[in-house]
Design a protein around this motif. Structure first.
Motif, short mmCIF file in Angstrom:
data_model
loop_
_atom_site.label_atom_id
_atom_site.label_comp_id
_atom_site.label_asym_id
_atom_site.label_seq_id
_atom_site.Cartn_x
_atom_site.Cartn_y
_atom_site.Cartn_z
N ASN A 187 35.35 47.00 46.11
CA ASN A 187 36.66 46.94 45.48
C ASN A 187 37.57 45.99 46.29
O ASN A 187 38.05 46.34 47.37
N LYS A 188 37.79 44.78 45.77
CA LYS A 188 38.58 43.77 46.50
C LYS A 188 40.00 44.26 46.74
O LYS A 188 40.59 44.03 47.81
N TRP A 189 40.58 44.92 45.75
CA TRP A 189 41.96 45.38 45.86
C TRP A 189 42.09 46.42 46.98
O TRP A 189 43.03 46.37 47.77
N ALA A 190 41.14 47.34 47.08
CA ALA A 190 41.18 48.38 48.12
C ALA A 190 41.13 47.75 49.52
O ALA A 190 41.86 48.17 50.42
N GLY A 231 32.98 34.41 37.53
CA GLY A 231 34.19 34.87 36.85
C GLY A 231 35.49 34.49 37.52
O GLY A 231 36.57 34.84 37.04
N VAL A 232 35.42 33.77 38.65
CA VAL A 232 36.65 33.37 39.36
C VAL A 232 37.28 32.18 38.65
O VAL A 232 36.60 31.18 38.38
N GLN A 266 37.98 40.37 29.24
CA GLN A 266 37.45 41.43 28.37
C GLN A 266 37.59 42.84 28.95
O GLN A 266 36.62 43.60 29.03
N GLY A 267 38.80 43.16 29.40
CA GLY A 267 39.08 44.53 29.83
C GLY A 267 38.61 44.90 31.23
O GLY A 267 38.84 46.01 31.69
N THR A 268 37.93 43.98 31.93
CA THR A 268 37.49 44.25 33.31
C THR A 268 38.69 44.19 34.25
O THR A 268 39.65 43.48 33.98
N LYS A 269 38.62 44.93 35.36
CA LYS A 269 39.71 44.92 36.33
C LYS A 269 39.66 43.62 37.14
O LYS A 269 38.62 43.29 37.73
N TYR A 270 40.78 42.90 37.16
CA TYR A 270 40.88 41.63 37.88
C TYR A 270 42.08 41.68 38.84
O TYR A 270 42.97 42.53 38.69
N ILE A 271 42.08 40.77 39.80
CA ILE A 271 43.22 40.60 40.69
C ILE A 271 43.73 39.16 40.57
O ILE A 271 43.01 38.27 40.12
N PRO A 324 37.51 38.73 39.48
CA PRO A 324 37.06 40.09 39.17
C PRO A 324 37.23 40.97 40.41
O PRO A 324 36.89 40.54 41.52
N ASN A 325 37.73 42.18 40.23
CA ASN A 325 37.98 43.05 41.38
C ASN A 325 36.70 43.44 42.11
O ASN A 325 36.72 43.71 43.30
N SER A 326 35.58 43.45 41.41
CA SER A 326 34.34 43.86 42.08
C SER A 326 33.21 42.84 41.91
O SER A 326 32.05 43.17 42.01
#
Length: 248
Positions: free
Chosen positions: A9-12, A60-61, A97-102, A52-54
């Motif tokens: 989890n990049k955000w964490a 996907g960048v 498409q609904g995936t968690k991104y930062i 993408p967060n994970s």
């Protein structure tokens, strides 16, 4: 060798490292992706990376820019330009498409041979259970690419050859000391939060002032890039400590 445990989890990981002033100055401003956060970050920095967060390997960048009232973004080698805000958001949401991104502040990377590059710094717990840098190299992007991942065709160079091109032996020495200090401090912070960690791969950007920015910390880094260096000494040391830490 047992499977390594990681934190994907990049955000964490960002939240952990952003807490402290001494490390914060080396962590690009980052927010969870939304239409509002993207608008805010583009107004602050004009160029950002949407990730993408994970995700991994640069998949996907997207590099997103705002210039002269229009928007553009790049995914892989494909560039979408002269977009309105509405067109940008529709296109990005179609990719996400609904995936968690930062959304991360874009750092204008230093260049080597007219190509952008970043650094990979490998840290591991050594025989004395102390954090130690066991590998450093540079990843030079293919011409026209917005990311420096090996999976996206980046080439591997020695840390010394790339840093020396900016300032010789003196810069190699000062940069090595600075990265050692920053990365070890970050490693202690991450291990305090995730005690099972024993190996970290730091992706570090240098801007045009040679200021280091930690773009990401990989908790199960690959050793393959180090195998591509002319000397295999770093690769062998990394594998030695990986085996040792797997037995502990």
């Amino acid at each position: 060798m047992q499977k390594r445990r990681g934190v994907y989890n990049k955000w964490a990981k960002h939240v952990v490292l952003y807490r402290k002033a001494s490390t914060r100055s080396h962590i690009p401003h980052t927010l969870l992706f939304s239409e509002n956060s993207l608008r805010k970050m583009l107004s602050l920095y004009q160029m950002v990376y949407v990730k993408p967060n994970s995700g991994s390997h640069g998949v996907g960048v997207m590099r997103v820019e705002h210039k002269n009232g229009m928007y553009a973004y790049q995914l892989g080698a494909k560039r979408y330009s002269r977009l309105t805000w509405k067109q940008l958001i529709v296109s990005l949401r179609n990719k996400i498409q609904g995936t968690k991104y930062i959304v991360q502040r874009g750092i204008h990377l230093a260049r080597y041979k007219q190509r952008i590059y970043d650094l990979r710094v490998e840290l591991q717990l050594n025989e004395h259970r102390e954090w130690q840098i066991t590998g450093m190299l540079a990843r030079v992007a293919q011409p026209g690419m917005a990311v420096t991942n090996g999976a996206q065709g980046a080439e591997i160079y020695t840390f010394n050859s790339v840093i020396a091109s900016h300032g010789g032996a003196e810069l190699i020495q000062s940069m090595t000391a600075q990265l050692n200090s920053i990365c070890i401090e970050c490693a202690h912070m991450l291990k305090a939060r995730y005690p099972f960690l024993n190996e970290l791969g730091f992706d570090i950007a240098l801007d045009h002032q040679m200021h280091p920015w930690i773009l990401e910390v990989n908790t199960t880094p690959e050793s393959i890039p180090f195998r591509k260096l002319p000397s295999k000494a770093m690769y062998y040391r990394i594998m030695q400590l990986r085996r040792l830490n797997a037995r502990r």
